[in-house]
Design an enzyme around this catalytic site. Structure first.
Site, PDB file in Angstrom:
ATOM      1  N   ASP A   1     -23.283   5.907   7.374  1.00 21.56           N
ATOM      2  CA  ASP A   1     -23.579   4.576   7.907  1.00 21.56           C
ATOM      3  C   ASP A   1     -24.274   3.733   6.856  1.00 21.56           C
ATOM      4  O   ASP A   1     -23.918   2.585   6.619  1.00 21.56           O
ATOM      5  CB  ASP A   1     -24.515   4.679   9.124  1.00 21.56           C
TER       6      ASP A   1
ATOM      7  N   THR B   1       9.591   3.453  -1.651  1.00 22.20           N
ATOM      8  CA  THR B   1      10.616   4.360  -2.168  1.00 22.20           C
ATOM      9  C   THR B   1      11.800   4.410  -1.214  1.00 22.20           C
ATOM     10  O   THR B   1      12.959   4.406  -1.626  1.00 22.20           O
ATOM     11  CB  THR B   1      10.032   5.771  -2.333  1.00 22.20           C
TER      12      THR B   1
ATOM     13  N   HIS C   1     -24.994   3.727  18.240  1.00 19.05           N
ATOM     14  CA  HIS C   1     -23.866   2.906  17.771  1.00 19.05           C
ATOM     15  C   HIS C   1     -23.224   2.192  18.946  1.00 19.05           C
ATOM     16  O   HIS C   1     -22.960   0.994  18.907  1.00 19.05           O
ATOM     17  CB  HIS C   1     -22.790   3.794  17.131  1.00 19.05           C
TER      18      HIS C   1
ATOM     19  N   HIS D   1     -27.706   9.390  18.383  1.00 17.88           N
ATOM     20  CA  HIS D   1     -27.189   8.621  17.247  1.00 17.88           C
ATOM     21  C   HIS D   1     -25.915   7.875  17.640  1.00 17.88           C
ATOM     22  O   HIS D   1     -25.807   6.659  17.481  1.00 17.88           O
ATOM     23  CB  HIS D   1     -26.926   9.590  16.079  1.00 17.88           C
ATOM     24  N   GLU D   2     -24.977   8.618  18.188  1.00 19.23           N
ATOM     25  CA  GLU D   2     -23.701   7.985  18.569  1.00 19.23           C
ATOM     26  C   GLU D   2     -23.908   6.990  19.706  1.00 19.23           C
ATOM     27  O   GLU D   2     -23.295   5.918  19.728  1.00 19.23           O
ATOM     28  CB  GLU D   2     -22.664   9.040  18.970  1.00 19.23           C
TER      29      GLU D   2
ATOM     30  N   PRO E   1       0.820  -1.210   0.000  1.00 22.64           N
ATOM     31  CA  PRO E   1       0.000   0.000   0.000  1.00 22.64           C
ATOM     32  C   PRO E   1       0.856   1.264   0.000  1.00 22.64           C
ATOM     33  O   PRO E   1       2.041   1.202   0.338  1.00 22.64           O
ATOM     34  CB  PRO E   1      -0.794  -0.088   1.301  1.00 22.64           C
ATOM     35  N   PRO E   2       0.277   2.379  -0.392  1.00 19.49           N
ATOM     36  CA  PRO E   2       1.033   3.628  -0.435  1.00 19.49           C
ATOM     37  C   PRO E   2       1.561   4.038   0.935  1.00 19.49           C
ATOM     38  O   PRO E   2       0.923   3.762   1.950  1.00 19.49           O
ATOM     39  CB  PRO E   2       0.025   4.653  -0.941  1.00 19.49           C
ATOM     40  N   GLY E   3       2.705   4.639   0.941  1.00 15.92           N
ATOM     41  CA  GLY E   3       3.243   5.183   2.182  1.00 15.92           C
ATOM     42  C   GLY E   3       3.902   4.174   3.088  1.00 15.92           C
ATOM     43  O   GLY E   3       4.254   4.489   4.213  1.00 15.92           O
TER      44      GLY E   3
HETATM   45  P1  ADP Z   1       5.761   4.548  -0.814  1.00 19.75           P
HETATM   46  O1  ADP Z   1       5.584   3.148  -0.330  1.00 19.75           O
HETATM   47  O2  ADP Z   1       4.459   5.164  -1.195  1.00 19.75           O
HETATM   48  O3  ADP Z   1       6.835   4.694  -1.821  1.00 19.75           O
HETATM   49  P2  ADP Z   1       7.539   6.152   0.734  1.00 19.75           P
HETATM   50  O4  ADP Z   1       8.698   5.261   0.714  1.00 19.75           O
HETATM   51  O5  ADP Z   1       7.585   7.293  -0.204  1.00 19.75           O
HETATM   52  O6  ADP Z   1       6.199   5.343   0.498  1.00 19.75           O
HETATM   53  O7  ADP Z   1       7.289   6.662   2.212  1.00 19.75           O
HETATM   54  C1  ADP Z   1       6.926   7.966   2.503  1.00 19.75           C
HETATM   55  C2  ADP Z   1       7.520   8.422   3.796  1.00 19.75           C
HETATM   56  O8  ADP Z   1       6.977   7.684   4.870  1.00 19.75           O
HETATM   57  C3  ADP Z   1       8.997   8.190   3.882  1.00 19.75           C
HETATM   58  O9  ADP Z   1       9.699   9.279   3.365  1.00 19.75           O
HETATM   59  C4  ADP Z   1       9.238   8.024   5.373  1.00 19.75           C
HETATM   60  O10 ADP Z   1       9.385   9.269   5.991  1.00 19.75           O
HETATM   61  C5  ADP Z   1       7.954   7.412   5.858  1.00 19.75           C
HETATM   62  N1  ADP Z   1       8.062   5.964   6.013  1.00 19.75           N
HETATM   63  C6  ADP Z   1       7.336   5.041   5.355  1.00 19.75           C
HETATM   64  N2  ADP Z   1       7.662   3.805   5.757  1.00 19.75           N
HETATM   65  C7  ADP Z   1       8.635   3.926   6.665  1.00 19.75           C
HETATM   66  C8  ADP Z   1       9.397   2.992   7.434  1.00 19.75           C
HETATM   67  N3  ADP Z   1       9.221   1.674   7.333  1.00 19.75           N
HETATM   68  N4  ADP Z   1      10.321   3.481   8.286  1.00 19.75           N
HETATM   69  C9  ADP Z   1      10.506   4.804   8.377  1.00 19.75           C
HETATM   70  N5  ADP Z   1       9.836   5.728   7.691  1.00 19.75           N
HETATM   71  C10 ADP Z   1       8.891   5.313   6.840  1.00 19.75           C
HETATM   72 ZN    ZN Z   2     -23.565   6.933  12.569  1.00 18.08          ZN
END
Ligand code: ADP
Ligand code: ZN
Length: 654
Positions: A531, A239, A460, A456-457, A233-235
Site C-alpha cells: 500500500d 503476432t 480499505h 486491515h482489509e 501492450p503485450p498479449g
Molecule cells: P502479442 O501482441 O504480444 O504479439 P500475441 O499475438 O502473441 O500477442 O497473442 C498471444 C496469444 O493471445 C495468441 O496466441 C492468442 O491465443 C491470444 N490472443 C491475443 N489477442 C487475441 C485476440 N484479439 N483474439 C484471439 N486471441 C487472442
Molecule cells: Zn492493504
C-alpha cells in the site's frame, strides 16, 4: 509471443560433418591402443630377474630404456620350457623383449647388476644396451590436445549462437534466425481467429488486399506501403494479426524477434538483416514480421556516454538501408510489433519505412466477449452456467493472451477436481488465480494475525466506501493468495482523466489498511508495504508529473521521449528536489490522517465489517451495503447518466 517453429529453413540437411570426424578419431585411438598392447612384455620384479633369470644364465641381453625401464630378452633356446612354458603374446618375435621391470635409479641398478655378475667372467656377462625412446604419439597429443580443445570449444560456441540445431548450422552464423510459415506448413490462422480489434482489422485487411491484388493499386500510381507498425501492450494479438494477414493473403510469413538480431559479435546483426531481406525477396510476395522491434529500433545516439550500442545501431542502420533499398512494389511487406512507438528511432517512422501505425489496444468489454468466444471453442465440455458476457465483465484489463490463459486454466482446474465439465466457478477460480496467484489456504496464520489482516482489509473497504471519489469496492478477502495475505477488488470508473480529488481519495483508500491498524490496535504492522509503495509513487506522480501540487506549481518533469532513462542528473535543482520530497510527504501524511479520521468516525461499521470478514473470509458489496447503507457516490449517478457499458476493473492489491 510466437508459436512453436513449424519449419526451419536449414533444419533438414543431412548431418554428415563433424560427428563423422569425431568417430574416426575415436576409432584411431582404439586401434592404436590395440596395436601397442598386442605385444606388450610382462612386468616382473627386479629380484625375479636377478635370481631366476640372470643368475641362471637365461638372459641374452637387456635394454635400459630412458633410464627408467629395463627390457629383458631371454635366450631363444630357453623359451618354451622351464620357467617360460607359456609364452606371453609376442613371445615368438625375437626382436621383442619378453619381460620388463622398472628401476629406481640407473646408478643403483648398475651396481646391483655388477654385484650379481661378480663371479661371471666379463666376456660372459650379459650385454647392456642403453636407449632413449621418444613417445612421439604422446608428445604430439600433448601439443595438439589444447588446440583441439580450443577449436572444439569455439565451434561449439559458434553453433550455440547460431541458434544451433545440428552441425549444419556452424557456417550459417550470419544468417537470420527466421521462422518461416509457409502455405504448406501454416497452421491456418485467419481473421476468424482474431477477435475484437475491429479498427485494427479494417486497416490490416487493406494490407491483405495489397498483397492479393497489387495491380489494383499500382495501376493508379499508388505506392504500396513497405512497413506497418503494430503498436500495443503485450498479449493483445499483434503476432496473431500478422499471422492472420499471411494466412488470408496466402503468402509466406517470416517471423523473427528484434532481439534475434542483436548478438555479441560485431556485424552479425547487420548481416542477419541483409540475409533476411535477400531470402524474403526470393519468396516475394511475402510478409516479414519483426516482433519487439524496439530491441533494435530504439532511438540512436541517445546515450553518448557509453559506446555499448554500436552494434545495435549498425543493425538498425542496415535495416533502414534495406527498407530504402527495395522497391515499394516488390511485394514484401514488413510488419513490426512494439509496445512503445514513442521510443523508436524517428528514422524508422519516416515515410517510406514504417509509415503506417496500427494501434492494437487492450480489448474492451465487447472485445473480451469476442475473444472469450474464440477461446471457449476448443473447450469441449462447458457447463450450462458459463455465460460469456459475465466472464468478460469479470476480466477488465485482461489482454487476449490473458483470456486465452483463463480458458486454459479453467479447464485444468476442472480436470483437477475430476469434473466432467468446465463450470462458471472454474472460470472464476482461474481469473482469481491469474490476478492474484494461487490460494494458499494452508498458510499458517495465527488468530491474532488473522484479526490484524481482517481489520486491515476492512479498513480499505470502509474508507473506499465512505469517500465519494474513491473506487467502490466489490470484493474483499482474507484468504492468502500468492504473496498477499488479503486482497480487495475495486470497480474503477471508466475514465480518461482523473481529478486531484479522485486521486487523493484513492490514496486515502489505499492508506485505509494501515490506518485501521493504527486506529484499532494503536500499533502498525509490515502488512502495508505494498500500500505504502503505491501511495508514495502516486504522490510523486501527482507532484512531479501532473503538476497537482500548489507548492511546485503546474510543472511536469515527465519525459515522454524516454531520453532521461539513461541520465544521471535530474531535470531540477536540489532545492526543488527537497520541495518535491516535502510535498510528497505532506500528501501521504494527509491521506493517512484522512483515512484515520474516516475510520474513527465509522468505528462501529469497521468493527462489524472486520467481524464479518473473520467469519466469512470473503465479503461483497452487499455486505458493505448492509452495514453502511447505500453508497453516496458521484460515480453511480454519472454511470447511470452516460450509458457506457459498465466496466469493472479488478485491482488486486497488497
Ligand atoms: P502479442 O501482441 O504480444 O504479439 P500475441 O499475438 O502473441 O500477442 O497473442 C498471444 C496469444 O493471445 C495468441 O496466441 C492468442 O491465443 C491470444 N490472443 C491475443 N489477442 C487475441 C485476440 N484479439 N483474439 C484471439 N486471441 C487472442
Ligand atoms: Zn492493504
Amino acid at each position: 509471443m510466437t508459436e512453436e517453429p513449424k519449419n526451419n529453413e536449414t533444419q533438414n540437411k543431412p548431418k554428415l560433418s563433424i560427428y563423422w570426424i569425431y568417430g574416426i578419431i575415436a576409432l584411431i585411438f582404439i586401434a592404436l591402443q590395440f596395436y601397442s598392447s598386442g605385444s606388450n612384455p610382462e612386468e616382473i620384479s627386479i629380484n625375479d630377474f636377478k635370481v631366476n633369470m640372470l643368475q641362471k644364465g637365461h638372459v641374452q641381453k637387456i635394454v635400459v630404456v630412458n633410464k627408467e625401464t629395463v627390457e629383458v630378452f631371454i635366450k631363444p633356446s630357453e623359451l618354451g620350457k622351464g620357467r617360460y612354458p607359456n609364452p606371453p603374446t609376442g613371445w615368438g618375435m625375437a626382436n621383442k623383449p619378453q619381460y620388463y621391470f622398472r628401476i629406481g635409479s640407473i646408478e643403483n641398478f648398475e651396481k646391483q647388476l655388477s654385484e650379481t655378475q661378480q663371479d661371471i667372467p666379463l666376456e660372459q656377462q650379459i650385454q647392456v644396451y642403453y636407449e632413449t625412446r621418444e613417445n612421439y604419439f604422446g608428445t604430439i597429443i600433448s601439443y595438439l590436445l589444447p588446440i583441439i580443445l580450443i577449436v572444439g570449444l569455439y565451434l561449439f560456441l559458434l553453433r550455440k549462437m547460431a541458434g544451433g540445431n545440428g552441425g549444419g548450422q556452424i557456417f550459417n552464423f550470419g544468417k537470420a534466425r527466421v521462422k518461416l510459415f509457409d502455405k504448406e506448413n501454416n497452421t491456418k490462422i485467419d481473421f476468424s481467429n482474431v477477435a475484437g480489434l475491429d479498427e485494427a482489422k479494417v486497416e490490416i485487411k487493406e494490407i491483405v488486399d495489397f498483397l492479393k491484388n497489387p495491380q489494383k493499386y499500382t495501376e493508379l500510381g499508388g505506392k504500396i506501403p513497405k512497413g506497418v507498425l503494430l503498436v500495443g501492450p503485450p498479449g493483445t494479438g499483434k503476432t496473431l494479426l500478422a499471422k492472420a494477414v499471411a494466412g488470408e493473403a496466402h503468402v509466406p510469413f517470416f517471423s523473427l524477434s528484434g532481439s534475434d538480431f542483436v548478438e555479441m559479435f560485431v556485424g552479425v546483426g547487420a548481416s542477419r538483416v541483409r540475409d533476411l531481406f535477400r531470402t524474403a525477396k526470393e519468396k516475394a510476395p511475402c510478409i516479414i514480421f519483426i516482433d519487439e522491434i524496439d530491441a533494435i529500433g530504439r532511438a540512436r545516439g541517445r546515450n553518448p556516454n557509453f559506446n555499448t550500442n554500436d552494434e545495435r545501431e549498425n543493425t538498425l542502420n542496415q535495416l533502414l538501408t534495406e527498407m530504402d533499398g527495395f522497391e515499394s512494389n516488390s511485394g514484401v511487406i514488413i510488419l513490426a510489433a512494439t509496445n512503445r512507438a514513442d521510443i523508436l528511432d524517428k528514422a524508422l517512422l519516416r515515410a517510406g519505412r514504417f509509415d503506417r501505425q496500427i494501434q492494437v489496444e487492450l480489448p474492451d468489454l465487447n472485445g473480451r466477449i469476442e475473444i472469450f468466444k474464440v477461446h471457449l471453442r476448443p473447450l469441449k465440455q462447458l457447463a450450462e452456467d458459463v455465460d460469456v458476457e459475465f466472464l468478460a465483465k469479470q476480466t477488465p484489463g485482461f489482454s487476449g493472451a490473458d483470456i486465452a490463459n483463463v480458458c486454459n486454466e479453467a479447464a485444468l482446474i476442472a480436470a483437477r477436481k475430476n469434473k466432467k465439465n468446465v463450470s462458471k466457478q472454474d472460470f472464476l477460480d482461474a481469473i482469481d488465480r491469474i490476478v492474484g496467484g494461487l490460494e494458499k489456504r494452508t498458510k499458517v496464520i495465527s488468530p491474532k494475525e488473522k484479526k490484524i489482516i481482517a481489520y486491515h482489509e476492512a479498513g480499505h473497504a470502509t474508507v473506499s466506501w465512505m469517500l465519494e471519489h474513491a473506487n467502490p469496492l466489490i470484493k474483499v478477502t482474507i484468504i492468502p493468495r500468492g504473496q498477499a495475505l488479503g486482497a480487495a477488488w475495486y470497480l474503477p470508473e471508466e475514465r480518461q482523466l482523473s481529478t486531484t480529488d479522485q486521486i487523493f481519495h484513492e490514496m486515502c483508500a489505499t492508506m485505509g489498511g494501515r490506518a485501521a491498524e493504527q486506529v484499532v490496535f494503536g500499533e502498525i504492522s509490515t502488512g502495508a508495504l505494498n500500500d505504502l509503495e503505491r501511495v508514495t509513487k502516486q504522490a510523486y506522480a501527482m507532484v512531479g508529473y501532473f503538476g497537482m501540487s500548489e507548492e511546485i506549481g503546474p510543472i511536469s518533469f515527465f519525459d515522454s521521449t524516454g531520453q532521461s532513462e539513461y541520465m544521471f542528473t535530474k531535470p531540477y535543482s536540489e532545492k526543488t528536489a527537497e520541495k518535491i520530497d516535502q510535498e510528497v510527504k505532506r500528501l501521504v501524511k494527509l491521506a493517512f490522517d484522512t483515512a484515520c479520521e474516516v475510520l474513527t468516525k465509522n468505528r462501529e461499521g469497521l468493527d462489524k465489517l472486520a467481524q464479518k470478514l473473520l467469519e466469512k473470509e470473503v465479503i461483497y458489496t452487499e455486505d458493505l451495503e448492509q452495514i453502511f447503507g447505500k453508497r453516496k457516490s458521484s460515480q453511480t449517478e454519472e454511470n447511470s447518466q452516460s450509458e457506457t457499458t459498465e466496466e469493472q476493473q479488478n485491482q488486486a492489491h497488497e
